[in-house]
Scaffold this motif. Sequence first.
Motif, short mmCIF file in Angstrom:
data_model
loop_
_atom_site.label_atom_id
_atom_site.label_comp_id
_atom_site.label_asym_id
_atom_site.label_seq_id
_atom_site.Cartn_x
_atom_site.Cartn_y
_atom_site.Cartn_z
N ALA A 232 0.83 -1.21 0.00
CA ALA A 232 0.00 0.00 0.00
C ALA A 232 0.86 1.25 0.00
O ALA A 232 0.58 2.23 -0.71
N CYS A 233 1.94 1.25 0.79
CA CYS A 233 2.83 2.41 0.85
C CYS A 233 3.60 2.60 -0.45
O CYS A 233 3.88 3.74 -0.85
N ALA A 234 3.92 1.50 -1.10
CA ALA A 234 4.57 1.61 -2.42
C ALA A 234 3.64 2.29 -3.41
O ALA A 234 4.07 3.12 -4.23
N ALA A 235 2.33 1.97 -3.32
CA ALA A 235 1.35 2.63 -4.19
C ALA A 235 1.27 4.12 -3.88
O ALA A 235 1.20 4.95 -4.79
N VAL A 292 -4.93 6.07 -11.08
CA VAL A 292 -4.42 5.66 -9.77
C VAL A 292 -4.72 4.19 -9.51
O VAL A 292 -3.91 3.47 -8.90
N GLY A 293 -5.88 3.74 -9.97
CA GLY A 293 -6.20 2.33 -9.82
C GLY A 293 -5.18 1.44 -10.50
O GLY A 293 -4.80 0.38 -9.96
N GLU A 294 -4.70 1.84 -11.66
CA GLU A 294 -3.67 1.07 -12.36
C GLU A 294 -2.36 1.04 -11.55
O GLU A 294 -1.69 0.00 -11.48
N LEU A 295 -2.02 2.16 -10.94
CA LEU A 295 -0.82 2.20 -10.11
C LEU A 295 -0.97 1.29 -8.89
O LEU A 295 -0.01 0.63 -8.48
N CYS A 296 -2.16 1.27 -8.31
CA CYS A 296 -2.41 0.40 -7.15
C CYS A 296 -2.28 -1.07 -7.54
O CYS A 296 -1.67 -1.87 -6.83
N THR A 297 -2.86 -1.41 -8.68
CA THR A 297 -2.77 -2.79 -9.16
C THR A 297 -1.32 -3.19 -9.41
O THR A 297 -0.88 -4.28 -9.03
N ALA A 298 -0.56 -2.29 -10.01
CA ALA A 298 0.85 -2.57 -10.28
C ALA A 298 1.65 -2.74 -8.99
O ALA A 298 2.64 -3.48 -8.96
N ALA A 299 1.22 -2.06 -7.94
CA ALA A 299 1.92 -2.15 -6.65
C ALA A 299 1.51 -3.39 -5.86
O ALA A 299 2.09 -3.66 -4.80
N GLY A 300 0.50 -4.12 -6.35
CA GLY A 300 0.13 -5.37 -5.69
C GLY A 300 -1.26 -5.40 -5.09
O GLY A 300 -1.60 -6.33 -4.35
N ALA A 301 -2.11 -4.40 -5.39
CA ALA A 301 -3.47 -4.41 -4.87
C ALA A 301 -4.22 -5.64 -5.37
O ALA A 301 -4.14 -5.99 -6.55
N THR A 302 -4.95 -6.28 -4.46
CA THR A 302 -5.71 -7.47 -4.83
C THR A 302 -7.08 -7.11 -5.39
O THR A 302 -7.69 -7.89 -6.11
N THR A 334 -7.65 4.50 25.27
CA THR A 334 -6.79 4.57 24.09
C THR A 334 -5.72 5.63 24.29
O THR A 334 -5.90 6.59 25.03
N MET A 335 -4.60 5.43 23.62
CA MET A 335 -3.58 6.46 23.48
C MET A 335 -3.34 6.65 21.99
O MET A 335 -3.09 5.68 21.27
N ILE A 336 -3.42 7.88 21.54
CA ILE A 336 -3.41 8.15 20.11
C ILE A 336 -2.12 8.86 19.73
O ILE A 336 -1.89 10.00 20.12
N ASP A 337 -1.29 8.16 18.99
CA ASP A 337 -0.06 8.78 18.48
C ASP A 337 -0.37 9.61 17.23
O ASP A 337 -1.41 9.43 16.59
N ASP A 338 0.55 10.48 16.90
CA ASP A 338 0.34 11.44 15.79
C ASP A 338 1.67 11.68 15.10
O ASP A 338 2.12 12.81 14.95
N VAL A 339 2.33 10.59 14.73
CA VAL A 339 3.69 10.68 14.19
C VAL A 339 3.65 10.86 12.68
O VAL A 339 2.99 10.10 11.97
N CYS A 340 4.36 11.86 12.21
CA CYS A 340 4.42 12.13 10.77
C CYS A 340 5.85 11.86 10.29
O CYS A 340 6.81 12.34 10.90
N VAL A 341 5.97 11.08 9.22
CA VAL A 341 7.28 10.73 8.67
C VAL A 341 7.31 11.08 7.19
O VAL A 341 6.26 11.28 6.57
N PRO A 342 8.49 11.16 6.58
CA PRO A 342 8.53 11.33 5.13
C PRO A 342 7.76 10.19 4.45
O PRO A 342 7.76 9.05 4.93
N ARG A 343 7.14 10.49 3.33
CA ARG A 343 6.35 9.45 2.64
C ARG A 343 7.18 8.21 2.34
O ARG A 343 6.68 7.09 2.39
N THR A 344 8.44 8.42 2.03
CA THR A 344 9.32 7.28 1.70
C THR A 344 9.57 6.39 2.91
O THR A 344 10.06 5.26 2.76
#
Length: 455
Positions: A232-235, A292-302, A334-344
């Motif tokens: 999913a992240c690769a997509a 975008v759907g084509e990109l998702c499929t290429a990345a492995g979407a079922t 619950t404890m809710i984290d809010d961590v943001c990282v580079p997309r990569t």
Amino acid sequence: MRELIERLHEGLPAEAVLTDRDVTASYAHDMASFSEAGTPAVVVLPRTVEQVQHVMRTATALRVPVVPQGARTGLSGAANASDGCIVLSLVKMDRILEIDPVDRVAVVEPGVVNAVLSRAVAEQGLYYPPDPSSWEQCTIGGNIGTGAGGLCCVKYGVTAEYVLGLEVVLADGRLLTTGRRTAKGVAGYDLTRLFVGAEGTLGIVVRAVLALRPAPPRQLVLAAEFPSAAAACAAVCEIMARGHAPSLLELMDTTTIRAVNDLAHMGLPETTEALLLAAFDTPDPAADLAAVGELCTAAGATQVVPAEDAAESELLLQARRLALVALERVGTATMIDDVCVPRTKLAPMIEGVAAIAQKYELAIGLCAHAGDGNTHPIVCFDGADADESARARESFDEIMALGLALGGTITGEHGVGLLKKDWLARELGPVGVELQRGVRQVFDPLGLLNPGKLF
């Protein structure tokens, strides 16, 4: 206490000063777990700028701390009371003062609810993009205080990008005007941005000039199922690298999907490891979704399923908005984290959270504004179980450490408050903390505004 109440009554109507212990106790905290809250001396609900100024002059004269509040939907303890404080609730200052379709600005008081403003400007063909998940309850003042984001940030940005100018009551009661209502303006330091995300530690926002956009076309949503978070992240990375501009790009893991189904019986696919929602509000959203759907499929979407109309799209978005409410039912706390990282780094972040959940034997649901790299791991646990609560706290801290190690930040949109202030020092470093403390000292030399928050 008696002198404080008497002085407050000199500039506030009787109904605006609340002293009943049961009533004031209900204003003691926001929605954050593991954040201590004190006992307020009094709650005040002003309706005018002059009344806010009176409160701050009184607080300064008597050296009483003040904790500003909006709707208390925050998730970091930033609105929690301290012992003996004045809780300054701004929910009664809820007027939309102006909507200007030519200059594309709105002028609002801090208690205006986000969804109310959004609907009001939509009636004039305009759009206020920031849309936190709590948009039906949260206020513009609270959004400004925490620097709130939302589902649309991947295309439209966060609250800070829409605040053009402010009126702020300072700790001593003076009124400061910052910013502008013009399309451009670079006169002096950008004090407006300084107040956005300051969590009420520098002053009390009493009026805001907000930028608006033309209303976009109705968006269409696509749902893509993936066998792993990595796929999913690769997509996500491929979608962004190819130059697409989705109006949202959201991810839910299996734990979150099951929780939403248990709550709302929405029939989301529980066999998938990651569900990615992509939306476009372009002139031809169907074509964009197909690409975008084509990109998702290429990345492995079922499976890739585009919504056929706006109603079906809204149903998918409702599932995402229910994520937090649904996960709150998994445990008693619950404890809710809010961590943001580079997309990569999104894939190692999500995989790391899964490993942390396994290590501490806890249910940790994860939803994310994937297009921003902003993850919300939600630790679900039994708050009455001391051992489980301790493991929850340790897992929460380990998730933040993971985010920093991946080049991210401890908060993308929820703020620091009480919950993360030790981690803020780690992220900023000693020089950063020293300078930020110095800024705070300039605006609030007596340390009366929201004491104990941030640092």
